[in-house]
Design a protein around this motif. Sequence first.
Motif, mmCIF file in Angstrom:
data_model
loop_
_atom_site.group_PDB
_atom_site.id
_atom_site.type_symbol
_atom_site.label_atom_id
_atom_site.label_comp_id
_atom_site.label_asym_id
_atom_site.label_seq_id
_atom_site.Cartn_x
_atom_site.Cartn_y
_atom_site.Cartn_z
ATOM 1 N N THR A 190 0.833 -1.205 0.000
ATOM 2 C CA THR A 190 0.000 0.000 0.000
ATOM 3 C C THR A 190 0.867 1.255 0.000
ATOM 4 N N HIS A 228 -7.391 4.457 5.387
ATOM 5 C CA HIS A 228 -7.980 5.752 5.026
ATOM 6 C C HIS A 228 -6.903 6.794 4.749
ATOM 7 N N ASN A 231 -5.574 7.639 0.929
ATOM 8 C CA ASN A 231 -6.227 8.678 0.142
ATOM 9 C C ASN A 231 -5.812 10.063 0.598
ATOM 10 N N GLU A 234 -2.329 10.744 -0.779
ATOM 11 C CA GLU A 234 -2.339 11.006 -2.216
ATOM 12 C C GLU A 234 -2.818 12.422 -2.505
ATOM 13 N N ARG A 235 -3.798 12.899 -1.728
ATOM 14 C CA ARG A 235 -4.267 14.283 -1.902
ATOM 15 C C ARG A 235 -3.222 15.290 -1.441
ATOM 16 N N THR A 639 -9.505 15.716 6.859
ATOM 17 C CA THR A 639 -10.705 14.894 7.034
ATOM 18 C C THR A 639 -11.882 15.752 7.477
ATOM 19 N N CYS A 643 -13.549 16.922 1.125
ATOM 20 C CA CYS A 643 -12.747 16.803 -0.100
ATOM 21 C C CYS A 643 -12.575 18.177 -0.725
#
Length: 644
Positions: A190, A228, A231, A234-235, A639, A643
Amino acid sequence: MLLPVSGVGMNSTMDDMNLIQQRHHLVVRELGEEIDLEIGPSDDDPSFANTPLIGGPPREPSAEEHDETKMVMVSQLPSDDQDMSKSQAVKRKKKVVKRWREEWADTYKWAYVDVKEGTARIFCSVCREYGRKHRRNPYGNEGSRNMQMSALEEHNNSLLHKEALRLQMASKDKIIVDKPIYVKALMSKTAGSIVEAALKRDPHEVEFIQSVQEVVHALERVIAKNSHYVNIMERLLEPERMIIFRVPWVDDRGETNVNRGFRVQFSQALGPCRGGIRFHPLMNLSIAKFLGFEQTLKNALSPYKLGGAAGGSDFDPKGKSDNENVQISLASWQIMRFCQSFMNEIYRYLGPDKDLPSEEMGVGTREMGYLFGQYRRLAGHFQGSFTGPRIFWSGSSLRTEATGYGLVFFAQLMLADMNKDLKGLRCVVSGSGKIAMHVLEKLIAYGALPITVSDSKGYLVDEDGFDYMKIAFLRDIKAQQRSLRDYSKTYARSKYYDESKPWNERCDVAFPCACQNEIDQTDAINLVNSGCRVLVEGSNMPCTPEAVDVLRKANILIAPAMAAGAGGVVAGELELNHECNLIHWSPEDFESKLQEAIKQTYQRALKAATDFGYQKESPEALVHGAVISAFLTIAQAMTDQGCV
């Protein structure tokens, strides 16, 4: 080593392969060595398709042979392959092997060897083409005039190469060819997927990818506990905003110059951005992103919740300093013009609630003053200030000292946990800028023995150690843009070493304060052999990945720059805090607040490391703990905000 895999005789034994390796020292994308080159099959001659590239070492040509540009090949293959090679001798008239000559040294800077479709090719570092594609005159169609010339020799005479040399002389900098990216082996698939995605998106951004790999490696246990965060990571790795712009300016001769400007606002999840501006000829988008990413984590780890940014330009401020006898010298005029042009484009993205820049390499109080003056003029108000300008018109009293002092405070905390003290310890310091000089000052105050400083040409060692008088002399040398070599003319027990680094000097603690990747694998081995036990990072990412591996295996404790360098963040926020600005801090009060902030940062990093199973004595504890603590803080904010 990259070698062709096609052609007759490719099924020979490993001994034959070793023979090739001894004979052909093909260096891929490296500079500065003598090599033997053999040209691969020509694109326009089908008869070369099956020609073997294996052969014995060429004997030295006679004068007549040299004039006729011929080379006799003496094969050392087994008899079957030798006969085959002889049968194709006629077909190899175009294939020439030539000893690398000293007059080709410039050519080699513009060429490298790589494999194309299974065949070793000689590529041009400028146009990235090989064979006829780069040997032909790019502005005409005359092609090759002498088929006996090697590809590189012909390219050396081409207009393309001459134009490249002209550009090199104009910039006074060597072309830096693509460097291979060192990919770490990650335990988690991962985590590996995050690095793979970054490599796929930005394959040529070496510094940024290196920084990403170090961070992802530190976060493996965090990601394993909660997928979690994949993600979120990656952002986070995609900056919120990247600004690239042209910076035109006119020099004192009336000539127009153009540089490239950058500002990467990496993340504002925690608050307005803070980050440095760097003026350096090698500045590029990869370095701006790496600095912005590191600054984002550093700010998140500090007591103040701030976003991270970085930027700068490939402008070179060296040699453009104030004249002691003139209030504003011609050189200073040039820097002022450049800074004003830089701010004309970037000011709309700046502000106390958006992004405020600070000093970095090549940017000092003079440059920050010019930048702020133009910002105030364009914005039409005096809201806050950029961090770093002179104290008589803004800010706290020890802003410039904060980062260097903070490094020493952090080192003292590490040593205290080991039941040791800085007093009497030999310390090596690299660099000779603001951070390095203030590290020397505070080391002397703690009773340590700092023995080195360095510049781009070498390093200076004083076996008696520096004192306050010697530091003042070093500052005078730097202010007058003289070489550190001049120091040894005054102090007989000192010596300056050209083209060397200080990491082979006997020491207990090391403070790299020069630039990124200044410590490579060899330097790390020298540090280990020199007795170093603690390394405190003053510059961002001072160690290559290979060097980090060496230091960790030797159990050398590493203080990461994002934790140890928090002093600059603390001082910057004290400057910008309205209540604090109403008070002129005494040095004692300021140092007290700085020490408290550094202690909080140290404790946060250690707590995060122990929470995820790292032993306090582990060389990875502080590095991984700092990254984990900073990332979790940013991840929670991202979080909560959704988004965006």
